[in-house]
Structures are given as C-alpha cells and as structure tokens.
Design an enzyme around this catalytic site. Structure first.
Site, PDB file in Angstrom:
ATOM      1  N   ILE A  27       8.459  -9.255 -11.144  1.00 15.82           N
ATOM      2  CA  ILE A  27       8.496  -9.144  -9.693  1.00 15.82           C
ATOM      3  C   ILE A  27       7.262  -8.487  -9.111  1.00 15.82           C
ATOM      4  CG2 ILE A  27      11.004  -9.131  -9.567  1.00 15.82           C
ATOM      5  CD1 ILE A  27      10.941  -6.136  -9.471  1.00 15.82           C
ATOM      6  N   GLY A  28       6.382  -8.041  -9.960  1.00 19.34           N
ATOM      7  CA  GLY A  28       5.179  -7.420  -9.440  1.00 19.34           C
ATOM      8  C   GLY A  28       4.261  -7.003 -10.564  1.00 19.34           C
ATOM      9  N   GLY A  29       3.040  -6.733 -10.195  1.00 14.81           N
ATOM     10  CA  GLY A  29       2.098  -6.287 -11.200  1.00 14.81           C
ATOM     11  C   GLY A  29       0.838  -5.798 -10.530  1.00 14.81           C
ATOM     12  N   GLY A  30       0.098  -5.001 -11.230  1.00  9.43           N
ATOM     13  CA  GLY A  30      -1.131  -4.484 -10.660  1.00  9.43           C
ATOM     14  C   GLY A  30      -1.934  -3.760 -11.712  1.00  9.43           C
ATOM     15  N   PHE A  32      -1.908  -0.759 -12.528  1.00  8.81           N
ATOM     16  CA  PHE A  32      -1.180   0.236 -13.315  1.00  8.81           C
ATOM     17  C   PHE A  32      -0.315  -0.409 -14.375  1.00  8.81           C
ATOM     18  CE2 PHE A  32       3.172  -0.432 -12.257  1.00  8.81           C
ATOM     19  CZ  PHE A  32       3.059  -1.267 -11.164  1.00  8.81           C
ATOM     20  N   ILE A  35       5.968  -4.797 -13.146  1.00  9.42           N
ATOM     21  CA  ILE A  35       7.351  -4.471 -12.815  1.00  9.42           C
ATOM     22  C   ILE A  35       8.192  -5.727 -13.025  1.00  9.42           C
ATOM     23  CG2 ILE A  35       8.941  -3.787 -11.000  1.00  9.42           C
ATOM     24  CD1 ILE A  35       6.758  -2.178  -9.775  1.00  9.42           C
ATOM     25  N   LYS A  50       9.620  -0.815 -15.151  1.00 11.35           N
ATOM     26  CA  LYS A  50       8.207  -0.620 -14.907  1.00 11.35           C
ATOM     27  C   LYS A  50       7.532  -0.370 -16.243  1.00 11.35           C
ATOM     28  CE  LYS A  50       5.320   1.760 -11.509  1.00 11.35           C
ATOM     29  NZ  LYS A  50       5.345   2.728 -10.392  1.00 11.35           N
ATOM     30  N   ASP A 141       0.156   9.478  -2.219  1.00  7.63           N
ATOM     31  CA  ASP A 141      -0.042   8.054  -1.935  1.00  7.63           C
ATOM     32  C   ASP A 141       1.038   7.571  -0.972  1.00  7.63           C
ATOM     33  OD1 ASP A 141      -1.258   5.603  -1.977  1.00  7.63           O
ATOM     34  OD2 ASP A 141      -0.330   4.940  -3.850  1.00  7.63           O
TER      35      ASP A 141
END
Length: 1244
Positions: A27-30, A32, A35, A50, A141
């Site tokens: 569902i996500g990534g970056g 870091f 996810i 995560k 943040d």
C-alpha cells in the site's frame, strides 16, 4: 529500508511474516521502506506491516517502535501490534488506519477544508502533539500526511498520528530537557518545517507547533506561500522573511494568540498547551462549529449512513513517499537526508524482537486504544466503501501526491483501496458531491459561513496555493458577484499577485510561471482550482464583491490565454516567480504608485495564473488605496526573487529599466528577454480584456512593466490588434504612433499577443512607463495603451486616442529614451519587432481594422490613411529593426530616431493619423478616467520617461523629488481633473482632426516632440500632454527625429503630406492618449488637455514644484497650452535632426533611414539600429533619449520650441551619431523635453 525496497519489493503478496501476518498487498513505499496491508491470522483483522531492509544504512524502525510503545494508551496513536527482525528486514506491525489528511484535503473540490473541519482536526492534532511531548519525544515531522483518520465507524472521526521515524527524545532519564546540540541536521518536511529546522538548529517542542500552524493555514487556504519550492534553503529564506501574520487573515481571529505564543517559545520553554487548546475551543464556539458535524470528506448517503468521500487512490501518507497511505502508522517514507536520523538514541530495550510481537501481556485487545477486538473484522471499513464509491464518482481534483513537498515519488500502493479482507459495499448512488456538504455546513452556522466567505475572498499572503485557494473562492464569488469578471475568468480569475503578487508566493514554484505547468489551467485540477496546485480564483480583497467589474482585468479569449501561455513558457521563469502559476485575483485598489509597485508581484503571479487558466481575472489597484492584497503582493515581491525580477524594481525607474533589459526584448532584435516580456505581456494580456472595466488596474500593471515588462507589454499590445478588436484599437494607436514602428510593435505583439489583452489599463501604465523609460518604454506604453484601447474599442474610447497621435509621439520618445539610457535601449528593442515587415504589415492591417472600427466612430478615412502609412513605416522600420538587433542600446536610440522619423512619415500620413486621432478622441470620450489614471501612474513614474538630455536632467530632478509622493500628488491632481481631461480630450479630438489635415512633418514633429515629455506629461494631464506633445514634438523631432528625420527623409515610402499645426498635432496626440469615456459617451477634450498639461508639467519641470506649477498652468491654460507645451517640450533629441515639425516627414528621415523611408517612423522607434542606428547611437549618447528621469520641460512655445528642437535635433542627430550627440541631446533637452513628453503622451 531503501536498499532493496526501492527496486524490488522486500515482501511479496502471500508471504507469511512470523507465521502470523499474511501480506495482502503493498500500500505504500518510500525511501524508508515499504508498507503492506496484511491480514493478522490470529485476530483476522487487517493490519499495517511496515518493513525496512536490514541492509539499509539508517535504521528508522527502531525509533518508530520505541516511540510507538511509549505512546500506547494515548489518544490519536495507532495501536502497536508487534515487531521483529530477521536477516533480510525489520518490521513493525500496527493498527491500519484510513485516509491521511493530505489526501483528504486534496480530495476536496477546492483543495481546502472548511473552518469547521480545520478547527476540529487542529484540536485533535494538538492533542496528539501534546501526547508525544508528554513522553519526552519530539515528532519533528508534523505534516498532513502523517495524520490519518480511522478506518472504521468507531474510529473514522478520530485523527491518528503516524510515522515516528524522525522522532527524537528531548528529555533525559530524569525528565529534564536535554541540552541542545550546537548544530543539528535538518529533519522533517521542507514545506512544514520550522525556521529552526531550516537553520539546522536543535528542534524543540515549539517546532512541532510551528508545523501545526503551517498545516492549519494550508487546510484553510489550500497552499502555503512556498508550496511549490522544493529547495530547502530557498524555502527557509522565504519563511524567515515572510510576515506570518499575513496568514492569520485566513484563520479565525483567535489564532493571533496561537501565533504569538509559539513565536515566543524557545527550545527549553514548555508550550502552554492549555492556552493553545483554548484557541481552538474559542474559535469553535465563535463559529458555531458542532463536534458532530460531518467532516468535509463525509457525506450522508441516501440510506442515511455516513460515507467518507475520497477522490484519489493515493496512499494514505504521501509525504516523503509515505507508504502509510491508509493511515498505516509511521508509514511515511523518508527521502534523502531524512534518513540521517539518530536512531541510535533509541533505548537499548527498544530493539526489535520477535518476542515483542503480539498483544502486550495483561492487556486485552479490547482495552487497547482504538482496538475493537475481534469484532473489528466485522466492522465496515468506511474508507473501503469510500473507495468503492469513488470508482463511480468522478471528483474534480485528484492531484494527491503532487502537493506533498516530499512526495516526489508517491507511495505506489493504494492505501485508499479497499482492504482485501474487509467488506466493500458500493453505494455510489448514495454519495453526493462533497461540495454540497461543506456548503450545508457553512449555512448551518452564520459565523462559520461568514468566516469561510471572508477567507475565501481574502488574498493569500504568499503561496501559490494560498492564491489558488483564494482565487477559487473568489471565482465562486466572482461568478456570483462579478459578471464582468466571469466572462474573462471562464471559471478562474487570475490575480497579479500581491505579488502576481505577494512576492513570497512568487517563490512558490506554483507561482512561477510554471513552465513545467504551462497548461495547468487546462488541467482538470486547475480547472477545479487545482486540487493541489490550482486554486485559481483569488481575491486579495476581503470585499471582492464590492469591487466594480471595471476594477477587474479579465482575459476572455482562449486564444489570448494560449498566446500568453506560450509567451509565459519563454519569459515565464525569467520574469515570473514560482508563484506565476498561482492564479490570484487582484482588485483594483486606489493606491499610490507604491501600491501599484506592490502589485507588480501580483502581475508576475498573474502570468502564472493566466497560464493556469484560460480566463483570468486580473484586478490590480491602479490608483486605488493600497490594500491587504497589495501588501501581500509586496511580501511576495520581497520573498520572491523571481517575482522581483519579473516585476523588476518596485520603483518606477527600476521597473522600467528591468523591463527594458529583460521582458522588453521583442521579436527581431536582441532584446532583453522576449520570454520575460512575453510573460509580462501575457499577464497583461489577461488584464487587457478587462481593460474596459479596469483602467486603474492596468496602471499597476504598467508599473510592473515599466522597466522592461512594460516594453514587452507595449509591444505585445501592438501585436494584440491582429488578434482581436482590442488589438485593432491597439493597431490604431500604433498607427498613429508610427506606422514604421507599428509593424515592429505588431511583431512583438504577435509574439506577445496575450499580454496586450491583459493590459488594457496596463498598457496605459506602460505608456507612462514608456514615457519614463527611453523610447522603448514609450513604445511599450503605447502598445499597452493600444491594447487597452482594444478593449476600449468596444468601448469606443481609448484606442483611437492613442493610435492617432500618441503613436508618433511614442515613437519619438522611444528613440529619445533609447538615446538616454541603455536599458531603455532594450526597451526600444521591443519596437525592433519592426524587422518583420510582414508581421508589421499584418499589425498595420489589424491596426487598420481597429482604426477603422475606432475611426468609424470619429474619422475612418484618417485611420485608414494612417494605417496605410503605418504599413509603409513598418517596412522602413523593419530595416531599422535589423539595425536595432545589431545594436541593442544603439538600436534603441535608433528606434527613437526611427520612431521620430516614422512620426514624420505618419504626419505625412496625416489622414490616417487623423483617423487615428478621431478614434483616439472617441476612445478618449470612452475611457478618459482609466487613461488618466494610467497616466497618473506614469506621472509617478515619470522618472522613467525617456527624455532628451535636458529633459532627462529636468526629468530626473522632478522625478527623484516627485518620486512616489509627487506621483501620488500628481495622480491626485490628475483625478480631480478627469472632467477637465475629458473636455481636453474632446478638444484633442478636434485637434486630432487638425493633425490629420496637418502635414506629415508636423505630425512627425509632434510625435518626435511628444516621446520624451509624453511620459511625464501623460502622467500629469492629457492636456499638458498635448502641450508637451507640440513642444516635445519639435524638440524631440529635432533631437530624436533628427536621425529619424533623415531616415524618414530617406524612407522611400511616399506619405501624404498633410500639415497640422504642432499644437494641433500635439493636442490630438495627447487626446489620443487620454482615457475617454465609454463608447457612446461624448469625448471630453478638457480632461485630456488637463492630463496633457499634467504631463507637460512633469516633462518640463526639473523639480516637483516645477511639475506642480506646470500642472496648474496646464490645467488653467487648457488644450491650447498643452499643444504649445508639446511643441516647446519636444526635446530636440539627436534622433530628430528632422526639420521643424512643419518640415516634411521625408526630410526628417535620415539618410540612414532612407532605405526604410516608407516605414521609417516605425523603424526609428523600433529599430534605429539599421536605418535609425545613428539615432540609436544618438540615443545612447543623449541621456534624454535613453530615458528622461525628470519630466520633460513643459514650458516653451510649442511652435518655437519645435522649430528649435528640430534644428537642435538635426545637430543632435549628428551628435548622436557622433560622440557629441550627448551634448546635443542635453542642449536640445529643454526644447525636446516638451516634445518628448507630448510624444509620451501620444504613445500612451
């Protein structure tokens, strides 16, 4: 985590982690890590998994686990489920959440939250910040994407804090605040980071609160002043210089307490959370917000169930490529240096271990915060339902990722997509446009509604998004309250920023003309106001509806907008700031030149806005009092170097010079920057169509243009006539200005087609600027004015006035100005457009059309004759344009001479000029007020008026003293004289008729005379302008036209020799430049004459006192005096070695101009380099030609001065060519000044 995760997924679907969590989807990534949506085989609920690579240099999950565990039991914190590590990766399992706030805000039709939603969310976020601080950690943040709403009905109204990867413990084991480090690396997200973070200082609790403040502003406005700027240093610089109190106007009044408090905090001081909470509570009470009210993204379905609306499938956390799009705690990816966090500070016992996986011992799942226990799987995932509904609902904007400053690479996963394990119910029929609910919500509370309305109308302080949001709100208001604005807006009013435009906004890349987003206006998002970028409709004034349609500059034509965009692409980034894209609506404010200057920024913004929107509403305060909008624009200017460059100097002189150097660059010659010119003209272009409505707004625009942009705008204006009726008017003005010059102008106009339409009033301003500037400025002014005329064509006012007489004057003055200053030369280069004869001819044709339209009202035959002459002059001017290309400065001087020469030719083409005069007179009748206002603006800027050496001296003297104050005074004096000016305009009209009958030489002389003095005189009064025109015509013809005269003499194009008394020519010219009442209204000669007188005063006086005295004299004497003044004033510019005004135009044409004799008048103004190159040199040598800083002298008998000036011009011509030209210029300055001023006026 970025190691293997960036290229290959660390986990694949179906993998079972720790034999408990089955990976369902990414569902996500970056940077870091990644996810995943996973199914907890133990509890049968969906969880967020995560993961970060074990080989990743910076381990972030350790801090995440440490903080998350510390926060368990607190509200607004995700439930920790488990964690662990192996040879390949580290992982954390936590409660899965719904949409993040960044995504939700972008999903709104306007990209903003209502006050109701903003206040309730802000209070929850404040509580979560207090919670993390209470356990000794800083989040560091804080941003919308790190907060998400719950997934289930029981939690969907609760906001959860996510992503603790950048957290830092600020307390030691004893609970005392740790000493700050001398230097700490930057942490956080650029857009929301505090100033301390940008300074690499140790961040404290107050820094999290600063980020919250920025979030709240973005929620309400839709963007921050630095929204599109990615560079950390640049954003930090903007934040340090930006007046944050400007942001308070978008928030409830109680938030001044919030800002004051966080501003008073330091690293060691504990924030008063109770005080801050009371700010939210009091605001909620003040605006009648009800806690149970649905949030903006919630709607009531047909079945009465509460549904959350989502418009994008972007991950819950978009910031920093955050993969926690679905509310996955801590799912924000960390890009770049964000990974360089001190995770080693995590306590030793906070290591990831499989033994910690699972629910903590002794704590039942039901007791965990947010935990619903096993029944949870049976709960409906409101976000999944929303996603399902989303598939059947098309939302206007869906630009989720672009808005996050760190979301360069958005999470690839769709956190918003329904979880595989959760039930999905499609109820598209139930969902309604989420726009309806906010409206209903607003209506529920009068206070809340009023606040929303106010916020909507008020301009954003500095951000693209600010501007966009305000613009969008204004669009709605505009559509309802401003019919005039709506036509041009098409749905999006563009605002020259307070910039523009609040220059701070300029820093925003969105404000930048956004070469990257030239079509943003066309994008669905921008059409909507830009989900992320574009909230185009912005009204800087809180009382937008109070503004008359006249005060708005509107661009109606798609074609114009397209042209503008094209031009923007070129000059977009040169003159525009990042905020160009940001559409902002500026209201015309009765403001001093300073206010107008402030508005320069807005124009820059406008360029961007215009790019974004086919229809833009440009409302600048030309002569209105400064408002918050102008202040905001000022801020933007300060914050936006790009914007500043675009607007050039806030002061008229610097503005003119800057424009001359950059934007001025026209098509053919090496002009400053065609792009910048185009962008400027483009923005003006938008304003130009509304010209009929906004004469005053145009003044600020002119100021913006005055240095270089004005030139470009002018050039654009002349080019405009080909593109429409407005352009036709422009053409008429240009014809009169100088047929040779006109072709060049047309060329540049074509390239800058858009600018003119945006510059209805701005053109006038430019004309004044032009006067202030060397010849090129003048020309630009003329162009702008003529563009304004275009709009006035429909009004039947302004166009004719400028086209007939001002054109010639403008040409002369331009040459004059070019001689005076190199920058002005660049401006003159704009005229150089002439080199393209075909384009010039086309322009002439367009002008002819416009002239015929205008002249049909007054003297069609004259206009036609003038048009023909213009065509000839175009040819001459083409050759001169080539010369100009070879020499920028000399070319400008040459342009002046050429312009004067062309003026002589035009005089020959008196019938055409007469037509132009006729048209002008009608235009004068049509819009005397606007024109006057514009002129008054120029008066304030008369220092930029190109004048002969003498004129320059006097002009500089008067200009420096006059400066803003004098200009304002002049403006004030001018405004009371509008009636007189109108009367003068009528007189000028008749005078124009006389001009048409007058010999070409007289017209040429008049034009030559007018240029230098014209700017200032134009600024002062139409009448004085006329007077100055006659004087200036002679002197300018003598000096400016001397080369031009030889050129015009050389020009082989035969031109009808119709002799008109210099006075007549001057007054007609002046009348052309004077604003006229709307079409159908009787022309008011007295008003024009009064204005000319003012200009005359400016031109002739060496000091403010002189200017005022002259102005008084002009007002008293009436049109006759302005005419005589014009003659006397016409500085003997070196370019005008031409015979006295009465001498035939041909003699004026210099040998160098002979090749372009037919189009010489244009050539002299636009391209002195070829035929008028000697003139150009003269201009360079003679300061007054380059530019008259001080108003040209207005005194002196028009006829005598003209003759003297002409004589002087001849020597000047030689002198200009030679090193002695400067001396000649100064010698002829007295006489030419008057003439130069009339020329300026005429150019106007």
């Amino acid at each position: 985590m970025s190691g293997g995760g960036e290229q290959l997924d660390i986990l694949s679907v179906g993998i079972l982690v720790k034999e408990r969590w089955k990976v369902l989807r990414k569902i996500g990534g970056g940077g870091f890590g990644e996810i995943y949506d996973a199914l907890d085989m133990l509890t049968r609920e969906n969880v967020a998994l995560k993961v970060e690579s074990a080989q990743q240099p910076k381990q972030v999950l350790k801090m995440e686990v440490a903080v998350l565990k510390k926060l368990q039991g607190k509200d607004h914190v995700c439930r920790f489920i488990g964690c662990g590590r192996n040879d390949r990766f580290n992982y954390v399992v936590m409660q899965l959440q719904g949409r993040n706030l960044a995504d939700l805000r972008r999903s709104q039709s306007r990209g903003t939250f209502t006050i109701s939603t903003t206040l309730r969310l802000g209070r929850q976020i404040l509580e979560s910040i207090e919670s993390i601080h209470s356990v000794g950690f800083l989040h560091r943040d804080i941003k919308p994407s790190n907060f998400a709403m719950g997934r289930f009905p029981s939690t969907c109204r609760k906001c959860y804090m996510l992503d603790f990867g950048l957290a830092r413990q600020f307390t030691n084991s004893c609970g005392d605040v740790r000493p700050p480090r001398a230097v700490a690396g930057f942490r956080g997200t650029v857009r929301y980071a505090s100033i301390n973070a940008h300074r690499n200082r140790e961040m404290g609790r107050h820094d999290d609160l600063w980020s919250l403040f920025y979030m709240l502003v973005e929620f309400v406005v839709g963007q921050l002043p630095w929204r599109k700027i990615k560079d950390k240093e640049q954003v930090g610089s903007i934040k340090e210089r930006y007046d944050h109190r400007l942001m308070l106007k978008h928030l409830p009044p109680e938030f001044s307490i919030f800002l004051d408090h966080i501003s008073s905090l330091d690293y060691f001081t504990k924030p008063d959370y109770q005080l801050l909470t009371s700010v939210f509570d009091n605001s909620i009470k003040t605006f009648g917000v009800i806690e149970s009210d649905p949030f903006d993204w919630e709607k009531t379905g047909n079945d009465g169930s509460l549904t959350t609306t989502t418009t994008s499938t972007t991950p819950q956390l978009h910031t920093r490529l955050t993969p926690a799009a679905i509310g996955i705690a801590n799912a924000t990816p960390i890009p770049g240096d964000l990974l360089r966090e001190n995770t080693d500070e995590v306590f030793p016992d906070e290591q990831l271990s499989d033994g910690e996986n699972g629910i903590p011992v002794g704590v039942s799942p039901d007791k965990l915060p947010g935990s619903l226990g096993h029944p949870r799987p049976q709960e409906k995932d409101v976000w999944e339902e929303m996603d399902a509904n989303k598939n059947k609902i098309k939302l206007g904007i869906c630009k989720a990722a672009t808005e996050e400053e760190n979301s360069h690479g958005q999470a690839n996963g769709l956190l918003n997509a329904p979880s595989l394990g959760s039930p999905i119910r499609v109820r598209s029929e139930i969902t309604q446009p989420d726009r309806d609910i906010p409206l209903v919500r607003k209506l529920r509370s009068i206070h809340s509604f009023e606040l929303e309305k106010r916020l909507t109308l008020e301009p954003k302080p500095d951000t693209d998004k600010f501007l966009e949001t305000c613009l969008e709100k204004m669009q709605k208001d505009t559509s309802a309250g401003k019919e005039s604005i709506l036509p041009a807006l098409l749905h999006k009013p563009c605002v020259p920023a307070v910039s523009r435009t609040d220059h701070i906004w300029h820093y925003d890349e969105e404000y930048l003309p956004d070469a990257s987003k030239p079509a943003s206006a066309n994008t669905p998002e921008q059409a909507d106001g830009g989900g992320s970028n574009g909230f185009i409709a912005v009204n800087l004034s809180s009382c937008k509806q109070e503004i008359d349609s006249k005060e708005w500059v509107i661009v109606d034509k798609e074609q114009d907008l397209q042209d503008f965009r094209t031009n923007e692409a070129v000059g977009h980034k040169t003159t525009g700031s990042p905020s160009d894209e940001e559409p902002e609506v500026l209201q015309v404010l009765e403001a001093s030149p300073q206010d107008e200057k402030l508005q320069l920024g807005p124009w820059a913004e406008n360029d961007h806005l215009k790019k974004e929107t086919s229809g833009v509403v440009l409302a600048l305060s030309a002569e209105g009092p400064p408002t918050a909008a102008s202040e905001q624009y000022t801020d933007r200017l300060e914050l936006q170097p790009g914007a500043a460059s675009q607007f050039i100097a806030a002061t008229p002189t610097s503005l003119m010079e800057a424009q001359a150097e950059g934007p001025l660059t026209a098509i053919t010659i090496p002009r400053p920057s065609v792009a910048s010119t185009q962008s400027t003209s483009g923005s003006f272009h938008c304003g130009q169509q509304p010209e009929k409505k906004d004469l005053q707004p145009m003044e600020p625009t002119v100021e913006l243009y005055s240095p270089r942009e004005n030139f470009s705008g002018l050039v654009v204006t002349e080019g405009e006539p080909p593109s429409g009726g407005s352009r036709t008017d422009l053409g008429l003005q240009i014809d009169h200005i100088g047929h040779d010059m006109l072709p060049n102008i047309r060329e540049s106009n074509k390239s800058q087609d858009l600018g003119p339409k945006e510059l209805p009033d701005h053109n006038r301003l430019v004309v004044r600027e032009f006067e202030n500037l060397p010849g090129e400025t003048e020309e630009k002014s003329i162009l702008l004015e003529s563009d304004n005329e275009d709009e006035k064509l429909s009004r039947g006012q302004h166009c004719i006035e400028i086209s007939s007489l001002p054109g010639d004057l403008v040409i002369v003055e331009k040459d004059h100005s070019a001689t005076t200053e190199p920058l002005d030369v660049t401006k003159t280069q704009t005229f150089s457009v002439v080199p393209n004869q075909d384009k010039n001819n086309e322009i002439m044709k367009l002008l002819t059309v416009g002239t015929s339209e205008i002249s049909s009202r007054d003297i069609d035959p004259h206009v036609e004759g003038q048009i023909g002459q213009v065509a000839e002059m175009q040819k001459n001017k083409i050759s001169k344009d080539d010369d100009i290309m070879s020499e920028d400065l000399p070319g400008h001087q040459g342009d002046l001479s050429t312009f004067l020469h062309q003026e002589g030719k035009r005089e020959k083409i008196t019938p055409r000029n007469g037509e132009l005069f006729h048209c002008v007179s009608e235009n004068e009748h049509g819009a005397p007020t606007r024109k006057d206002m514009v002129r008054s603006s120029f008066v304030t800027r008369h220092s930029r008026i190109p004048v002969l050496a003498q004129e320059i001296d006097s002009t500089l003297e008067s200009s420096s003293p006059v400066s803003a104050k004098e200009k304002l005074l002049q403006k004030k004096a001018y405004q009371p004289d509008l009636v007189k000016l109108l009367v003068e305009k009528r007189q000028f009209k008749s005078f124009l008729g006389d001009l048409s009958s007058a010999s070409d030489k007289l017209l040429e002389e008049k034009l030559a005379t007018v240029p230098a003095p014209f700017c200032e005189e134009e600024v002062l009064t139409p009448f004085s302008r006329l007077t100055v025109d006659s004087h200036l015509s002679r002197s300018a013809e003598d000096s400016f036209l001397s080369p031009i005269i030889s050129q015009s003499r050389k020009s082989k194009i035969p031109r009808p020799v119709s002799w008109v008394n210099t006075d007549q020519v001057n007054s007609s010219t002046s009348s052309q430049f004077f604003p006229r009442p709307p079409p159908g209204k009787p022309p008011t000669r007295p008003g024009v004459e009064a204005r000319l007188r003012r200009y005359k005063v400016l031109g002739s006086s060496n000091s403010d006192s002189d200017l005022f005295s002259r102005l008084a004299q002009i007002l008293q004497n009436g049109s006759q005096k302005p005419r005589s003044t014009t003659q006397c004033k016409s500085p003997g510019s070196p370019h005008n070695p031409k015979t006295p005004p009465k001498s035939p135009v041909v003699p004026r044409r210099s040998p160098s101009a002979s090749p372009r004799s037919s189009s010489l008048p244009r050539t002299s103004s636009s391209s002195p380099s070829r035929a008028g190159r000697p003139h150009h040199d003269q201009r360079s040598s003679s300061p007054h030609l380059g530019r008259s800083k001080s108003p040209p002298s207005h005194s002196g008998s028009s006829s005598s001065r003209r003759s003297c000036q002409q004589e002087h011009c001849k020597p000047s011509k030689n002198g200009l060519k030679g090193s002695g030209s400067l001396h000649h210029h100064s010698a002829s300055t007295k006489t030419p000044q008057g003439k130069s001023k009339p020329a300026s006026k005429l150019s106007r």
